[in-house]
Design a protein around this motif. Structure first.
Motif, PDB file in Angstrom:
ATOM      1  N   MET A  80       0.828  -1.199   0.000  1.00 24.60           N
ATOM      2  CA  MET A  80       0.000   0.000   0.000  1.00 24.60           C
ATOM      3  C   MET A  80       0.863   1.249   0.000  1.00 24.60           C
ATOM      4  O   MET A  80       1.738   1.417   0.811  1.00 24.60           O
ATOM      5  CB  MET A  80      -0.928   0.000   1.213  1.00 24.60           C
ATOM      6  CG  MET A  80      -1.941  -1.113   1.184  1.00 24.60           C
ATOM      7  SD  MET A  80      -2.903  -1.245   2.690  1.00 24.60           S
ATOM      8  CE  MET A  80      -3.907   0.212   2.555  1.00 24.60           C
ATOM      9  N   LYS A  81       0.587   2.109  -0.939  1.00 25.10           N
ATOM     10  CA  LYS A  81       1.162   3.441  -0.969  1.00 25.10           C
ATOM     11  C   LYS A  81      -0.011   4.396  -1.049  1.00 25.10           C
ATOM     12  O   LYS A  81      -0.789   4.352  -2.001  1.00 25.10           O
ATOM     13  CB  LYS A  81       2.043   3.647  -2.207  1.00 25.10           C
ATOM     14  CG  LYS A  81       3.363   2.966  -2.154  1.00 25.10           C
ATOM     15  CD  LYS A  81       4.154   3.319  -3.380  1.00 25.10           C
ATOM     16  CE  LYS A  81       5.479   2.623  -3.373  1.00 25.10           C
ATOM     17  NZ  LYS A  81       6.240   2.894  -4.568  1.00 25.10           N
ATOM     18  N   ASP A  82      -0.148   5.182  -0.029  1.00 26.74           N
ATOM     19  CA  ASP A  82      -1.240   6.143   0.008  1.00 26.74           C
ATOM     20  C   ASP A  82      -2.590   5.471  -0.224  1.00 26.74           C
ATOM     21  O   ASP A  82      -3.386   5.882  -1.077  1.00 26.74           O
ATOM     22  CB  ASP A  82      -1.016   7.260  -1.020  1.00 26.74           C
ATOM     23  CG  ASP A  82       0.249   8.030  -0.727  1.00 26.74           C
ATOM     24  OD1 ASP A  82       0.579   8.189   0.464  1.00 26.74           O
ATOM     25  OD2 ASP A  82       0.905   8.451  -1.687  1.00 26.74           O
ATOM     26  N   LYS A  83      -2.840   4.393   0.483  1.00 23.96           N
ATOM     27  CA  LYS A  83      -4.114   3.676   0.511  1.00 23.96           C
ATOM     28  C   LYS A  83      -4.493   3.030  -0.819  1.00 23.96           C
ATOM     29  O   LYS A  83      -5.655   2.955  -1.179  1.00 23.96           O
ATOM     30  CB  LYS A  83      -5.233   4.588   0.986  1.00 23.96           C
ATOM     31  CG  LYS A  83      -5.016   5.099   2.383  1.00 23.96           C
ATOM     32  CD  LYS A  83      -6.188   5.905   2.845  1.00 23.96           C
ATOM     33  CE  LYS A  83      -5.905   6.416   4.246  1.00 23.96           C
ATOM     34  NZ  LYS A  83      -7.001   7.181   4.771  1.00 23.96           N
ATOM     35  N   GLU A  84      -3.510   2.554  -1.561  1.00 20.68           N
ATOM     36  CA  GLU A  84      -3.785   1.782  -2.774  1.00 20.68           C
ATOM     37  C   GLU A  84      -3.419   0.328  -2.485  1.00 20.68           C
ATOM     38  O   GLU A  84      -2.253  -0.033  -2.487  1.00 20.68           O
ATOM     39  CB  GLU A  84      -2.964   2.300  -3.950  1.00 20.68           C
ATOM     40  CG  GLU A  84      -3.333   3.688  -4.389  1.00 20.68           C
ATOM     41  CD  GLU A  84      -2.440   4.183  -5.509  1.00 20.68           C
ATOM     42  OE1 GLU A  84      -1.752   3.357  -6.136  1.00 20.68           O
ATOM     43  OE2 GLU A  84      -2.405   5.387  -5.729  1.00 20.68           O
ATOM     44  N   ASP A 122      -2.761  -3.694  -2.717  1.00 19.51           N
ATOM     45  CA  ASP A 122      -2.308  -4.659  -3.701  1.00 19.51           C
ATOM     46  C   ASP A 122      -3.414  -5.707  -3.856  1.00 19.51           C
ATOM     47  O   ASP A 122      -3.663  -6.503  -2.950  1.00 19.51           O
ATOM     48  CB  ASP A 122      -1.000  -5.302  -3.241  1.00 19.51           C
ATOM     49  CG  ASP A 122      -0.491  -6.355  -4.205  1.00 19.51           C
ATOM     50  OD1 ASP A 122      -0.982  -6.401  -5.351  1.00 19.51           O
ATOM     51  OD2 ASP A 122       0.397  -7.118  -3.799  1.00 19.51           O
ATOM     52  N   THR A 123      -4.071  -5.724  -4.981  1.00 18.62           N
ATOM     53  CA  THR A 123      -5.228  -6.603  -5.167  1.00 18.62           C
ATOM     54  C   THR A 123      -4.843  -8.074  -5.156  1.00 18.62           C
ATOM     55  O   THR A 123      -5.652  -8.914  -4.771  1.00 18.62           O
ATOM     56  CB  THR A 123      -5.967  -6.268  -6.467  1.00 18.62           C
ATOM     57  OG1 THR A 123      -5.053  -6.347  -7.556  1.00 18.62           O
ATOM     58  CG2 THR A 123      -6.569  -4.868  -6.396  1.00 18.62           C
ATOM     59  N   ALA A 130      -2.529  -9.492  -3.181  1.00 18.42           N
ATOM     60  CA  ALA A 130      -2.415  -9.894  -1.777  1.00 18.42           C
ATOM     61  C   ALA A 130      -3.798 -10.018  -1.141  1.00 18.42           C
ATOM     62  O   ALA A 130      -4.053 -10.951  -0.372  1.00 18.42           O
ATOM     63  CB  ALA A 130      -1.568  -8.886  -1.006  1.00 18.42           C
ATOM     64  N   LEU A 131      -4.691  -9.113  -1.469  1.00 17.94           N
ATOM     65  CA  LEU A 131      -6.043  -9.190  -0.923  1.00 17.94           C
ATOM     66  C   LEU A 131      -6.774 -10.423  -1.445  1.00 17.94           C
ATOM     67  O   LEU A 131      -7.509 -11.082  -0.703  1.00 17.94           O
ATOM     68  CB  LEU A 131      -6.820  -7.921  -1.267  1.00 17.94           C
ATOM     69  CG  LEU A 131      -6.321  -6.639  -0.600  1.00 17.94           C
ATOM     70  CD1 LEU A 131      -7.076  -5.437  -1.135  1.00 17.94           C
ATOM     71  CD2 LEU A 131      -6.442  -6.729   0.900  1.00 17.94           C
ATOM     72  N   ALA A 132      -6.571 -10.765  -2.693  1.00 17.89           N
ATOM     73  CA  ALA A 132      -7.206 -11.962  -3.258  1.00 17.89           C
ATOM     74  C   ALA A 132      -6.668 -13.224  -2.599  1.00 17.89           C
ATOM     75  O   ALA A 132      -7.422 -14.169  -2.339  1.00 17.89           O
ATOM     76  CB  ALA A 132      -6.992 -12.010  -4.762  1.00 17.89           C
ATOM     77  N   LEU A 133      -5.364 -13.256  -2.325  1.00 13.61           N
ATOM     78  CA  LEU A 133      -4.790 -14.405  -1.617  1.00 13.61           C
ATOM     79  C   LEU A 133      -5.373 -14.542  -0.220  1.00 13.61           C
ATOM     80  O   LEU A 133      -5.674 -15.650   0.226  1.00 13.61           O
ATOM     81  CB  LEU A 133      -3.270 -14.268  -1.526  1.00 13.61           C
ATOM     82  CG  LEU A 133      -2.492 -14.625  -2.784  1.00 13.61           C
ATOM     83  CD1 LEU A 133      -1.026 -14.273  -2.603  1.00 13.61           C
ATOM     84  CD2 LEU A 133      -2.658 -16.081  -3.104  1.00 13.61           C
ATOM     85  N   ASP A 134      -5.541 -13.428   0.463  1.00 15.40           N
ATOM     86  CA  ASP A 134      -6.141 -13.478   1.798  1.00 15.40           C
ATOM     87  C   ASP A 134      -7.575 -13.997   1.733  1.00 15.40           C
ATOM     88  O   ASP A 134      -7.985 -14.802   2.571  1.00 15.40           O
ATOM     89  CB  ASP A 134      -6.116 -12.099   2.454  1.00 15.40           C
ATOM     90  CG  ASP A 134      -4.738 -11.708   2.934  1.00 15.40           C
ATOM     91  OD1 ASP A 134      -3.886 -12.614   3.068  1.00 15.40           O
ATOM     92  OD2 ASP A 134      -4.505 -10.517   3.178  1.00 15.40           O
TER      93      ASP A 134
END
Length: 127
Positions: free
Chosen positions: A8-12, A14-15, A17-21
């Motif tokens: 995350m850079k300035d609240k962006e 990483d899709t 990593a989120l999909a893996l979670d």
């Protein structure tokens, strides 16, 4: 500010990593559902054996209880297999998941308890 885990850079976020979670969480929910199914089948089998003794023939009572308890054993083993199947595919990725040894220990412990319950029912009747 940057978050290494999610990139995350300035609240962006990483899709990837989120999909893996989400995948890991779905795998854990599936494991829990199989465990719940196995516990329900075990409880139903023990309940049939305990509470329907006077209303059914003994052979029918034992058959129904045995089928339900064997299904509980199958559900516990299926829970371990399903969790392991996905866990091995994502093991090399940077994702937090329940350890494989813990999942297997829980599944095999519950399957062993179900087997002992089945043996106990038959021993109580025929001993």
């Amino acid at each position: 500010m940057q978050n290494r885990r999610y990139g995350m850079k300035d609240k962006e976020p990483d899709t990837t990593a989120l999909a893996l979670d989400r995948t890991v969480l779905a795998n854990e929910r599936t494991f829990q559902a199989w465990i719940r199914t196995g516990l329900s089948a075990l409880a139903a089998g023990l309940g049939v054996a305990k509470f329907l003794q006077d209303s059914m023939p003994l052979w029918m009572l034992l058959a129904i209880a045995a089928v339900l308890i064997v299904l509980s054993i199958a559900a516990f083993l299926q829970a371990s297999w399903r969790y392991t199947h996905l866990h091995l595919r994502i093991a090399d990725l940077d994702v937090d998941a329940t350890p494989l040894w813990l999942v297997r220990a829980i599944s095999f412990l519950l399957a062993g308890c179900s087997f002992l319950a089945l043996a106990g029912i038959f021993l109580a009747v025929f001993w």
